[in-house]
Design an enzyme around this catalytic site. Structure first.
Site, PDB file in Angstrom:
ATOM      1  N   GLU A  97       0.876  -1.176   0.000  1.00  0.00           N
ATOM      2  CA  GLU A  97       0.000   0.000   0.000  1.00  0.00           C
ATOM      3  C   GLU A  97       0.916   1.230   0.000  1.00  0.00           C
ATOM      4  OE1 GLU A  97      -2.504   0.737   3.464  1.00  0.00           O
ATOM      5  OE2 GLU A  97      -3.489   2.424   2.462  1.00  0.00           O
TER       6      GLU A  97
ATOM      7  N   ASP B 210       4.935   4.776   3.787  1.00  0.00           N
ATOM      8  CA  ASP B 210       4.632   6.206   3.869  1.00  0.00           C
ATOM      9  C   ASP B 210       5.871   6.897   4.448  1.00  0.00           C
ATOM     10  OD1 ASP B 210       1.566   7.743   3.979  1.00  0.00           O
ATOM     11  OD2 ASP B 210       3.310   8.849   4.736  1.00  0.00           O
TER      12      ASP B 210
ATOM     13  N   ASP C 197      -1.688  12.016  -2.687  1.00  0.00           N
ATOM     14  CA  ASP C 197      -1.673  13.466  -2.871  1.00  0.00           C
ATOM     15  C   ASP C 197      -1.907  13.724  -4.360  1.00  0.00           C
ATOM     16  OD1 ASP C 197      -1.131  13.788  -0.202  1.00  0.00           O
ATOM     17  OD2 ASP C 197       1.036  13.950  -0.470  1.00  0.00           O
TER      18      ASP C 197
ATOM     19  N   ASP D 271     -10.331  10.441  -4.382  1.00  0.00           N
ATOM     20  CA  ASP D 271     -11.425  11.409  -4.456  1.00  0.00           C
ATOM     21  C   ASP D 271     -11.218  12.334  -5.647  1.00  0.00           C
ATOM     22  OD1 ASP D 271      -9.095  12.164  -2.626  1.00  0.00           O
ATOM     23  OD2 ASP D 271      -9.836  14.099  -3.351  1.00  0.00           O
TER      24      ASP D 271
HETATM   25  C1  LIG Z   1      -3.671  12.185   1.313  1.00  0.00           C
HETATM   26  S1  LIG Z   1      -2.714  11.143   2.317  1.00  0.00           S
HETATM   27  C2  LIG Z   1      -3.585   9.578   2.233  1.00  0.00           C
HETATM   28  C3  LIG Z   1      -3.219   8.658   3.368  1.00  0.00           C
HETATM   29  C4  LIG Z   1      -4.028   7.352   3.414  1.00  0.00           C
HETATM   30  N1  LIG Z   1      -3.773   6.530   2.252  1.00  0.00           N
HETATM   31  C5  LIG Z   1      -5.494   7.650   3.521  1.00  0.00           C
HETATM   32  O1  LIG Z   1      -6.211   7.429   2.529  1.00  0.00           O
HETATM   33  O2  LIG Z   1      -5.935   8.074   4.599  1.00  0.00           O
HETATM   34  C6  LIG Z   1      -1.299  10.842   1.291  1.00  0.00           C
HETATM   35  C7  LIG Z   1      -0.192  10.096   2.011  1.00  0.00           C
HETATM   36  O3  LIG Z   1       0.861   9.840   1.107  1.00  0.00           O
HETATM   37  C8  LIG Z   1       2.097  10.082   1.759  1.00  0.00           C
HETATM   38  N2  LIG Z   1       3.054  10.418   0.691  1.00  0.00           N
HETATM   39  C9  LIG Z   1       2.897  11.307  -0.305  1.00  0.00           C
HETATM   40  N3  LIG Z   1       3.970  11.330  -1.106  1.00  0.00           N
HETATM   41  C10 LIG Z   1       4.836  10.417  -0.598  1.00  0.00           C
HETATM   42  C11 LIG Z   1       6.131   9.967  -0.979  1.00  0.00           C
HETATM   43  N4  LIG Z   1       6.756  10.440  -2.068  1.00  0.00           N
HETATM   44  N5  LIG Z   1       6.718   9.026  -0.228  1.00  0.00           N
HETATM   45  C12 LIG Z   1       6.100   8.522   0.866  1.00  0.00           C
HETATM   46  N6  LIG Z   1       4.882   8.907   1.282  1.00  0.00           N
HETATM   47  C13 LIG Z   1       4.256   9.838   0.556  1.00  0.00           C
HETATM   48  C14 LIG Z   1       1.819  11.210   2.721  1.00  0.00           C
HETATM   49  O4  LIG Z   1       2.748  11.221   3.785  1.00  0.00           O
HETATM   50  C15 LIG Z   1       0.399  10.875   3.170  1.00  0.00           C
HETATM   51  O5  LIG Z   1       0.359  10.083   4.331  1.00  0.00           O
END
Ligand SMILES: C[S@@+](CC[C@H](N)C(=O)[O-])C[C@H]1O[C@@H](n2cnc3c(N)ncnc32)[C@H](O)[C@@H]1O
Length: 226
Positions: A51, A76, A125, A161
Site C-alpha cells: 500500500e 509512507d 496526494d 477522491d
Molecule cells: C492524502 S494522504 C492519504 C493517506 C491514506 N492513504 C489515507 O487514505 O488516509 C497521502 C499520504 O501519502 C504520503 N506520501 C505522499 N507522497 C509520498 C512519498 N513520495 N513518499 C512517501 N509517502 C508519501 C503522505 O505522507 C500521506 O500520508
C-alpha cells in the site's frame, strides 16, 4: 486519555520489529531484505501486496485481516501516522504485516524483481497542477519503477477522491496500452462495492463526509521486456 503526541509515537516506533525506517544513504549501500522478504521476514511464500502512501495503514491492516494467507507492506514517509497501523498489528499479533517509512521514490531499492504481486494506491496526494504530473504516483515514471519489482500480470489498484488524478491515470493506462480491468467514477453508487473496495481510510471518510464521489480503478502493467 488523549492520544500520543508525535514525539511519543516516534519513540514507540523504534520498538516495532515490523517497521523499517529507511533513508536514501542506507538504501544505496544495499537493503538486506530486498529480494528476501519472503524468506527472511515473512517466512512463507505467500504473495506480497504493497500500500503506497498508506497513512494510518487502513488498507494494509484491513486487507491483512481479510487475507491471512497474503503478506502486506504499508509505505509512507509519515511515521506518526503509520504508528496507528503498527500498533494495531502488534495488538492483534498480526504476522503478515510490515511497514516501511521511506520516500516512495526510493522503493525500487527495497524490493527485488517479481517480489510484489499487487499494489494499492489509496488517496494519493493529487499533485493537480500539470507541472506536478510527474510526481503523481501513477505517472509513467512511477509505473516504470513499479515494473522493476511487480510480477508480470501484477495488479495496481487506485482509490481516490480526485478527478484530475483519476483521469490522468486513465490517460496513462490508455497511452501505454496497459490493461484496464475495472473503473468507476462513483464506486458506492455505480461500481463494484465489495470487501476489497469497502475498506475506508481516514482520507476517504473525510471526502465521503463532504459528499465527494469515490473513484476506483484497477489495471495490469503488461511487461514488454522478457
Ligand atoms: C492524502 S494522504 C492519504 C493517506 C491514506 N492513504 C489515507 O487514505 O488516509 C497521502 C499520504 O501519502 C504520503 N506520501 C505522499 N507522497 C509520498 C512519498 N513520495 N513518499 C512517501 N509517502 C508519501 C503522505 O505522507 C500521506 O500520508
Amino acid at each position: 486519555m488523549p492520544g500520543k503526541n508525535k514525539l511519543q509515537r516516534f519513540a514507540e516506533n523504534l520498538t516495532f520489529d515490523n517497521l523499517f525506517q529507511l533513508q536514501y544513504e542506507e538504501l544505496v549501500k544495499g537493503f538486506d531484505l530486498k529480494g528476501n522478504w519472503s524468506k527472511n521476514f515473512f517466512k512463507n511464500d505467500n504473495d506480497i501486496v504493497l500500500e503506497l502512501g498508506c497513512g494510518k495503514g487502513e488498507y494494509t491492516i484491513g486487507l491483512a485481516k481479510k487475507y491471512p494467507d497474503k503478506n502486506f507492506i504499508g509505505i509512507d514517509i509519515k511515521g506518526s501516522r503509520m504508528y496507528l497501523g503498527l500498533k494495531e498489528a502488534r495488538d492483534d499479533k498480526m504476522r503478515n504485516v510490515a511497514f516501511i517509512r521511506t520516500r516512495i521514490n526510493l522503493i525500487e531499492m527495497c524490493f527485488g524483481k517479481d517480489e510484489i504481486s499487487e499494489i494499492w494506491i489509496t488517496f494519493p496526494d493529487p499533485q493537480p497542477r500539470d507541472t506536478l504530473a510527474k510526481k503523481r504516483l501513477t505517472s509513467p515514471w512511477f509505473l516504470a519503477m513499479y515494473k522493476k519489482f511487480l510480477k508480470p500480470g501484477g495488479i495496481i489498484h487506485l482509490k481516490t477522491d480526485n478527478i484530475i488524478f483519476f483521469e490522468s491515470t486513465l490517460d496513462v493506462i490508455k497511452e501505454n496500452e496497459y490493461q484496464l480491468l475495472y473503473s468507476s467514477y462513483d464506486i458506492y453508487n455505480e461500481g463494484i462495492d465489495d470487501e476489497l473496495t469497502r475498506i475506508q481510510t481516514y482520507y476517504e471518510k473525510k471526502w465521503l463526509a463532504r459528499g465527494t464521489k469515490i473513484k476506483y480503478l484497477k489495471f495490469k502493467i503488461n511487461r514488454h521486456e522478457s
